[in-house]
Write a protein that holds these residues in place. Sequence first.
Motif, PDB file in Angstrom:
ATOM      1  N   VAL A 154      51.284  48.056  45.336  1.00  0.00           N
ATOM      2  CA  VAL A 154      51.876  46.826  44.523  1.00  0.00           C
ATOM      3  C   VAL A 154      51.765  47.029  42.803  1.00  0.00           C
ATOM      4  N   SER A 170      52.563  36.755  37.964  1.00  0.00           N
ATOM      5  CA  SER A 170      52.608  37.295  39.253  1.00  0.00           C
ATOM      6  C   SER A 170      51.662  38.317  39.266  1.00  0.00           C
ATOM      7  N   ILE A 177      48.488  38.107  41.883  1.00  0.00           N
ATOM      8  CA  ILE A 177      48.500  38.906  43.172  1.00  0.00           C
ATOM      9  C   ILE A 177      47.373  39.989  42.954  1.00  0.00           C
ATOM     10  N   MET A 232      44.109  37.537  44.256  1.00  0.00           N
ATOM     11  CA  MET A 232      44.134  38.021  45.493  1.00  0.00           C
ATOM     12  C   MET A 232      43.768  39.365  46.233  1.00  0.00           C
TER      13      MET A 232
END
Length: 390
Positions: free
Chosen positions: A168, A245, A249, A253
């Motif tokens: 990511v 974001s 993320i 998260m």
Amino acid sequence: GVINVMIFFSFAHDFSKEGEKYEPSNISLVNVLAVFQMVFSLFGIGLWCFFRFVLEVELSKMRWMNANKAQQKSLEHAHKGSGKEIEIPRLAEIKLRVFDAFLNQSEMRTYFVTLFAYVWGYYHESYALYSIALLVVINFSRDMLYTLKAITLHYDQLLATLCLSILVVWIYSNISFWYFQPYLNPIEAPNEGQYIPCLTLNDCFFHVINFGFRSGGGIAEYMRAEVYTNEHMSKYYAKFSLDISFFMIVNIMLLNLIFGIILDTFSELREISELKTHQSENVCYICNLERTDIVKSGEEFETHRLKTHNMWSYVYYLCRLKLLNEKDMDSDQIYVFNKQESGDIKFLPKEVSRFTNQGEEEAPKEELKAIHILKAVSYTHLTLPTIYSV
């Protein structure tokens, strides 16, 4: 520990002159102790290999056999009547010898960590490396081992989550490099002035990993904000989407997923520890009856475990069977011997006791057999010296 304490007090104050490296007067003693620790570690490894290695290999093989009973049975069926001995696969045997029986032993970890720290530190004249030897304290502390196990038990899940995080971040570093490089704030580099990050994709990737993971607000804390005006509306929304974001993320998260895996492992280990403690204090090892059931039947729990179902009586009985010739065994001994060899524990009086409400006349056939064997087991415990006279 002594070496690190000496280093701590030796460098507690800065007595160095400008352009000179400070060398404490007792640093030669530190090096002598480091050499002594190297020799001691090598000597310990040699003694352990001479006295313990063969035993650990045999124990590792036994654990492998017990863990692969299904495969063992299929191999026995395949080689039935051929006269061939069942062998452990070559790769599995190498793993058992190198990892399970050698590198995975706490003594070996202690010796190798100590040897690595002092050899590397001595030959590179880096006293900081001597501090690595303090990690051996983990092997002597149950709580530290418990903490380390919570991190390493589900290492596969942690590695998978970490790899996903890196993927990511790689995506975000590409976006930052191609579209948001001018927004990154310059960094003050020592003796070099300002340094502009993300001039290359490689640099941008490590920059986003370094500052993105460590910053509470994500990579946005190291980028300038876009002005909310009609002229820059599209850029503002693009920058806003990137910041939010990344924060949601990566920082919320993925990082919390890593922390959650570790916390869940702590909880799992605590439940296992509490269950083991409960079973060791409140459950009979032999018949698997709870303390409350035994007390209700009119017998003290400790008396039950020490006399009625003494686990050592069964150990002595099984040792006797190992020493006996099969031709000299009676029917009960052959029954127990065959059950043990096949991994079946039905010869143990599971949830059966002469003090329970269920009488022997109402017990099933297997349980009657277990009760009958219990009498022979108790007799073996009383006549323990006969085991060694077989």
